[in-house]
Design a protein around this motif. Structure first.
Motif, PDB file in Angstrom:
ATOM      1  N   ASP B 141       0.830  -1.203   0.000  1.00  0.00           N
ATOM      2  CA  ASP B 141       0.000   0.000   0.000  1.00  0.00           C
ATOM      3  C   ASP B 141       0.866   1.256   0.000  1.00  0.00           C
ATOM      4  O   ASP B 141       0.629   2.193  -0.763  1.00  0.00           O
ATOM      5  CB  ASP B 141      -0.909   0.020   1.242  1.00  0.00           C
ATOM      6  N   THR B 144       2.543   1.575  -3.392  1.00  0.00           N
ATOM      7  CA  THR B 144       1.580   1.939  -4.440  1.00  0.00           C
ATOM      8  C   THR B 144       1.179   3.409  -4.316  1.00  0.00           C
ATOM      9  O   THR B 144       1.154   4.150  -5.291  1.00  0.00           O
ATOM     10  CB  THR B 144       0.331   1.044  -4.330  1.00  0.00           C
ATOM     11  N   GLN B 145       0.919   3.810  -3.070  1.00  0.00           N
ATOM     12  CA  GLN B 145       0.526   5.190  -2.786  1.00  0.00           C
ATOM     13  C   GLN B 145       1.581   6.181  -3.266  1.00  0.00           C
ATOM     14  O   GLN B 145       1.268   7.139  -3.974  1.00  0.00           O
ATOM     15  CB  GLN B 145       0.368   5.302  -1.268  1.00  0.00           C
TER      16      GLN B 145
END
Lengths: 214, 214
Positions: B141, B144-145
């Motif tokens: 996460d 990806t962020q």
DNA sequence: CCCAAAAGTGAGTACTTACTCATAAATATA
DNA sequence: TATATTTATGAGTAAGTACTCACTTTTGGG
């Protein structure tokens, strides 16, 4: 002249021991099981190895010597020399591929000695002296050389070596133990990514750095 | 109200088992030695754990739950949230320091379950499901962020996560097993180097890339 | 083909192991 | 204090374990 029968038997027992040790661990392995795997009587084992521990030590000795002298450093040096003048990307790829083949080929051996090293200080010392130190020294030469040439940053070469090794071993272990859902199917592609991380980092250079590719 | 005596005894035995298992490995550990360490009679162990293997499984279960629920992911999430808007360098440092403390604290537990996972598929499955997968998802996460924000390159986040983990674990293991001659004395300094490698790579940007630091 | 040396055997041994169980001690209840 | 229940004990047991040794089989040279 054919090989002496005793040599063959001894090797058969050693191979069986490597298999059983790497499957169950040294302690959980029994001499009766090794004998069965080797296809000899239990007593035969003790004609060649006075104690069960001797089996372990001979395996350790053999593996370490194998790595230290014949395979590991000769091919490693070759790979390094062949790619001495080439781009770091090419050098590292050749290096990693070479190491991966070794790891794959000798995985049972590696498993045994690295695990048992925990409990046997002499094995630990041997690994340290004959594999780790030597390997690190070689790698450090590469880093130092390329640092002096201005290609690499002046980063502590031992940390760089260990970091690269850590990334490779992590990949290898994942491939071995949890191959299911983490991997791209292509090993070479994955190695390329690792090399890219190692050389250029994961930060987007476009934002803070203007890349000038050759 | 004080705790029930039986609970205390059970915990004493478990702690003794963790110590002995992590020192000698599950197979080489004996129930008599665990009893001695715990200060109870050998028979007492079997009032609480029907088999020796039950000791191992309860340790594994407890450790995995501990990591999965209470400590691991709550603090991990906290660290991630606290540093959500900060520079990647700051985030990663907080992250690694947090993980190092955990590793250090639960080293005997980790040793046992990761080693025995080899031989017990159910333990392996638990580790995979409750620790590795969850941890990887969280990390992914983050990557990806920051990739979407343009801060990180579009590198496969699982490979990035595993690579960072590999570098950290390699450092940790070196610190544990061969602390002698490879290390800078300062742990934080070493972590900074790892983060620098991970974010920016070891290639000298001066030669092919103009860095613009904030 | 003979026979001595080399290689292999597996029942036997002394010991350790995980685990049981009848008994004892400690604790709670009345 | 007397009794019931929970907790702890450690000698005992059956099943291994690493290792031995008297014996058999195989091998190879004359």
């Amino acid at each position: 002249m054919t090989r002496k029968k005793s040599d063959i038997t001894q090797e058969t027992i050693l191979k069986a021991a490597i298999k059983i040790f790497s499957e169950k661990g040294y302690s959980a392995a029994t001499t009766s099981e090794i004998a069965k795997e080797a296809g000899v009587a239990e007593g035969t084992i003790f004609r060649y190895f006075s104690k069960k521990k001797d089996l372990l030590y001979q395996i350790a000795q053999k593996t370490i010597d194998l790595f230290s002298h014949h395979i590991a450093f000769s091919t490693l040096k070759e790979v390094l020399k062949e790619n001495e003048t080439k781009d770091a990307k090419v050098l590292l790829k050749a290096l990693i591929m070479d190491r991966m083949i070794l790891f794959e080929q000798y995985f049972p051996y590696i498993k045994i000695i690295f695990y048992e090293a925990q409990f046997h200080e002499d094995i630990q010392a041997m690994i340290d002296k004959k594999i780790i130190k030597k390997g690190f020294l070689l790698m450090q030469d590469v880093f130092t050389q390329r640092t002096l040439a201005g290609e690499f940053k002046a980063i502590a070469p031992n940390v760089a070596t260990r970091s690269l090794l850590g990334m490779i071993v992590a990949m290898f272990l994942q491939k071995k133990f949890i191959p299911s859902h983490y991997f791209t199917n292509d090993l070479e592609e994955e190695i390329d990514i690792i090399i890219d991380i190692f050389l250029n980092g994961i930060r987007n250079t476009a934002s803070g750095c203007i890349s000038v590719d050759s």
